[in-house]
Enzyme design. Sequence first.
Site, PDB file in Angstrom:
ATOM      1  N   CYS A  61      -5.473  -9.410   2.663  1.00 25.37           N
ATOM      2  CA  CYS A  61      -6.588  -8.511   2.980  1.00 25.37           C
ATOM      3  C   CYS A  61      -7.869  -9.238   3.356  1.00 25.37           C
ATOM      4  O   CYS A  61      -8.282  -9.200   4.513  1.00 25.37           O
ATOM      5  CB  CYS A  61      -6.816  -7.558   1.806  1.00 25.37           C
ATOM      6  SG  CYS A  61      -5.444  -6.434   1.581  1.00 25.37           S
ATOM      7  N   GLY A 105     -13.850 -21.743  -6.524  1.00 23.22           N
ATOM      8  CA  GLY A 105     -12.506 -22.330  -6.622  1.00 23.22           C
ATOM      9  C   GLY A 105     -11.975 -22.666  -5.250  1.00 23.22           C
ATOM     10  O   GLY A 105     -12.710 -23.169  -4.403  1.00 23.22           O
ATOM     11  N   ASN A 125     -16.420 -16.274  -8.910  1.00 23.85           N
ATOM     12  CA  ASN A 125     -15.670 -17.424  -9.428  1.00 23.85           C
ATOM     13  C   ASN A 125     -15.415 -18.424  -8.305  1.00 23.85           C
ATOM     14  O   ASN A 125     -14.691 -18.105  -7.341  1.00 23.85           O
ATOM     15  CB  ASN A 125     -14.317 -16.986 -10.004  1.00 23.85           C
ATOM     16  CG  ASN A 125     -14.497 -16.013 -11.155  1.00 23.85           C
ATOM     17  OD1 ASN A 125     -15.449 -16.125 -11.920  1.00 23.85           O
ATOM     18  ND2 ASN A 125     -13.625 -15.020 -11.236  1.00 23.85           N
ATOM     19  N   VAL A 153       0.835  -1.211   0.000  1.00 23.46           N
ATOM     20  CA  VAL A 153       0.000   0.000   0.000  1.00 23.46           C
ATOM     21  C   VAL A 153       0.867   1.258   0.000  1.00 23.46           C
ATOM     22  O   VAL A 153       0.649   2.176  -0.784  1.00 23.46           O
ATOM     23  CB  VAL A 153      -0.967  -0.001   1.209  1.00 23.46           C
ATOM     24  CG1 VAL A 153      -1.756   1.311   1.264  1.00 23.46           C
ATOM     25  CG2 VAL A 153      -1.921  -1.191   1.131  1.00 23.46           C
ATOM     26  N   GLY A 191      -7.827 -15.730  -0.561  1.00 30.41           N
ATOM     27  CA  GLY A 191      -6.616 -15.646   0.256  1.00 30.41           C
ATOM     28  C   GLY A 191      -6.079 -14.233   0.170  1.00 30.41           C
ATOM     29  O   GLY A 191      -6.840 -13.296  -0.104  1.00 30.41           O
ATOM     30  N   GLU A 210      -4.112  -6.263  -5.373  1.00 24.92           N
ATOM     31  CA  GLU A 210      -2.757  -6.594  -5.824  1.00 24.92           C
ATOM     32  C   GLU A 210      -2.819  -7.049  -7.270  1.00 24.92           C
ATOM     33  O   GLU A 210      -3.732  -7.755  -7.688  1.00 24.92           O
ATOM     34  CB  GLU A 210      -2.168  -7.673  -4.926  1.00 24.92           C
ATOM     35  CG  GLU A 210      -1.832  -7.111  -3.538  1.00 24.92           C
ATOM     36  CD  GLU A 210      -1.141  -8.123  -2.655  1.00 24.92           C
ATOM     37  OE1 GLU A 210      -1.406  -8.135  -1.460  1.00 24.92           O
ATOM     38  OE2 GLU A 210      -0.342  -8.913  -3.183  1.00 24.92           O
ATOM     39  N   LYS A 239     -14.522   0.418   4.488  1.00 23.34           N
ATOM     40  CA  LYS A 239     -13.475  -0.486   4.031  1.00 23.34           C
ATOM     41  C   LYS A 239     -13.775  -1.923   4.462  1.00 23.34           C
ATOM     42  O   LYS A 239     -13.796  -2.847   3.661  1.00 23.34           O
ATOM     43  CB  LYS A 239     -12.119  -0.035   4.581  1.00 23.34           C
ATOM     44  CG  LYS A 239     -10.981  -0.988   4.316  1.00 23.34           C
ATOM     45  CD  LYS A 239     -10.660  -1.123   2.850  1.00 23.34           C
ATOM     46  CE  LYS A 239      -9.531  -2.120   2.684  1.00 23.34           C
ATOM     47  NZ  LYS A 239      -9.205  -2.369   1.303  1.00 23.34           N
TER      48      LYS A 239
HETATM   49  C1  UDX Z   1      -8.813  -7.261  -2.040  1.00 22.22           C
HETATM   50  C2  UDX Z   1      -9.957  -6.375  -2.499  1.00 22.22           C
HETATM   51  O1  UDX Z   1     -10.405  -6.802  -3.783  1.00 22.22           O
HETATM   52  C3  UDX Z   1      -9.468  -4.924  -2.613  1.00 22.22           C
HETATM   53  O2  UDX Z   1     -10.542  -4.075  -2.979  1.00 22.22           O
HETATM   54  C4  UDX Z   1      -8.921  -4.494  -1.251  1.00 22.22           C
HETATM   55  O3  UDX Z   1      -8.454  -3.162  -1.293  1.00 22.22           O
HETATM   56  C5  UDX Z   1      -7.799  -5.418  -0.837  1.00 22.22           C
HETATM   57  O4  UDX Z   1      -8.263  -6.781  -0.796  1.00 22.22           O
HETATM   58  P1  UDX Z   1      -6.708  -8.427  -3.110  1.00 22.22           P
HETATM   59  O5  UDX Z   1      -6.495  -8.969  -1.732  1.00 22.22           O
HETATM   60  O6  UDX Z   1      -5.555  -7.872  -3.861  1.00 22.22           O
HETATM   61  O7  UDX Z   1      -7.826  -7.228  -3.039  1.00 22.22           O
HETATM   62  O8  UDX Z   1      -7.261  -9.612  -3.978  1.00 22.22           O
HETATM   63  P2  UDX Z   1      -8.639  -9.933  -4.730  1.00 22.22           P
HETATM   64  O9  UDX Z   1      -8.498  -9.634  -6.149  1.00 22.22           O
HETATM   65  O10 UDX Z   1      -9.766  -9.336  -3.980  1.00 22.22           O
HETATM   66  O11 UDX Z   1      -8.704 -11.538  -4.548  1.00 22.22           O
HETATM   67  C6  UDX Z   1      -8.734 -12.020  -3.220  1.00 22.22           C
HETATM   68  C7  UDX Z   1      -8.802 -13.531  -3.263  1.00 22.22           C
HETATM   69  O12 UDX Z   1     -10.083 -13.949  -3.725  1.00 22.22           O
HETATM   70  C8  UDX Z   1      -7.781 -14.212  -4.150  1.00 22.22           C
HETATM   71  O13 UDX Z   1      -7.273 -15.343  -3.458  1.00 22.22           O
HETATM   72  C9  UDX Z   1      -8.604 -14.656  -5.362  1.00 22.22           C
HETATM   73  O14 UDX Z   1      -8.066 -15.840  -5.948  1.00 22.22           O
HETATM   74  C10 UDX Z   1      -9.940 -14.937  -4.720  1.00 22.22           C
HETATM   75  N1  UDX Z   1     -11.090 -14.805  -5.618  1.00 22.22           N
HETATM   76  C11 UDX Z   1     -11.328 -13.611  -6.207  1.00 22.22           C
HETATM   77  C12 UDX Z   1     -11.931 -15.896  -5.790  1.00 22.22           C
HETATM   78  O15 UDX Z   1     -11.705 -16.977  -5.245  1.00 22.22           O
HETATM   79  N2  UDX Z   1     -13.027 -15.765  -6.587  1.00 22.22           N
HETATM   80  C13 UDX Z   1     -13.298 -14.586  -7.213  1.00 22.22           C
HETATM   81  O16 UDX Z   1     -14.287 -14.535  -7.945  1.00 22.22           O
HETATM   82  C14 UDX Z   1     -12.428 -13.483  -7.028  1.00 22.22           C
END
Ligand code: UDX
Length: 450
Positions: free
Chosen positions: A279, A272, A270, A11, A276, A156, A223
């Site tokens: 956040c 799966g 999605n 961040v 993880g 990320e 948030k």
């Molecule tokens: C998240 C929030 O999206 C973001 O807005 C916040 O500021 C920080 O936390 P991030 O942790 O980077 O962002 O990842 P994100 O894209 O949200 O994915 C989080 C997890 O969810 C990943 O492990 C991803 O594989 C999983 N995921 C995401 C799913 O299993 N299914 C989905 O449909 C989307």
Amino acid sequence: MRISVIGSGYVGLVTGGCLAAIGHQVVCTDSDESKIRTLNEGKLPIYELHLDAIIEKARRDGRIVFSSEVARAAHDGDAIFICVGTPPLETGDADLSAIDRCARLIASEAKSSKLVIEKSTVPVQTGQQLKRQLEVYGRTPGVKFTVASNPEFLREGTAVGDFLHPDRIVVGVDDAGAEKQLREIYAPILDQQFTCPVHDGKCPPAPKPPFVVTTINSAELIKHASNSFLAVKISYANAIAELCERIGANVQEVTRAMGMDPRIGSAFLNAGLGFGGFCLPKDIQAFIRLAEKAGVDFSMLKEAERLNKSRIDNFVEKMRRSLWVLKGKRIGALGLAFKAHTDDVRFSPAIDVVKRLLAEGAHVCAYDPEAMDRARFDGIAIEYAKEPAAVAKGADAVVILTEWPQFKQLDWKAMHDAMARPLLLDGRNLLDPAAMKAIGFEYHSIGRPD
Ligand code: UDX
């Protein structure tokens, strides 16, 4: 404006780099001297698309400096962004000790009035505590501290784009001056008037981001509420996938049709291995704890968290159903990062699966386009492949654990031929079942008929 950033992680570096890119003078600090040394050697301690180019240009333009002398952040900046980590404690509460250290340091070191902006994800009412600490530890007469909340919504892998083209900028203030200063800091983004390093100056047409002004408490809550809702949405899709596996339906077809309703939306449906990263898992935990302390039993979040944890058990069980005994089996693993387009393995479902396989005595050979160094550094004692196809050599099964798009383009016929047994378990529904079966794989995925 002169801006300081405390905490040069995902961040802090994106915030400092982007604020420099839009014209501010930035000092990024961190108490981790090795991180600052890396930055001053012209390298980045993290992988984030576009960030290296942004920081390199800001450095050339003399708009950004890095220092391990964190007190400098309190001296140099008119506005100080607190971007330190707030990891989960054993109890599930957020560990706010780094925030507390920042408050005491700013209070004791500041020689002029400061706007102190909490950008780290924090439980609601942290801002009130921050104000109190700054007052209690303030040393210099006449120095006034104004506190604001400015939560980040950075993902990320797309964090730079998310910062420069945000859906919204949220600020929590209880002082008109703070609102004015934050508007000034973000003006180039609010007006979308800057040379965009992501789109090479040719940004796709989009409405100007709204500037949402609210109280500090509400901004902090926005948030946690946003991230926890995203987590609930993912767990909902995974519950649908469980149901599909039992009644013989296809979760991708179900969620695709659901998402056509704009009130639902297709993103974050999605199914799966679950969510993880640094956040969502910690934010949902912190939100549950925060609600409990406020006397609200947020059981919906507890269920979403429970369901998410069960994804790993379910996937390993799925492997056992095909392999019977895991001990001594050779497993090829594609993906270690918690999601595609990042090198981050913190709270990665992929790493959770690998650890479970190792615990059962399987041999794991893994490949990830970006995350292998971090996994190795974290002591994940597996074989690391130089290229994705190598994980198939002599494998009793290949598992897809992270949704890297390049895994779709692999020569799956060659992978099939290299394996001891053509067993493929797709934990992220990346591939097409019919195509995999046509090649000759025993193919299993999530919530879709085998
Ligand atoms: C998240 C929030 O999206 C973001 O807005 C916040 O500021 C920080 O936390 P991030 O942790 O980077 O962002 O990842 P994100 O894209 O949200 O994915 C989080 C997890 O969810 C990943 O492990 C991803 O594989 C999983 N995921 C995401 C799913 O299993 N299914 C989905 O449909 C989307």
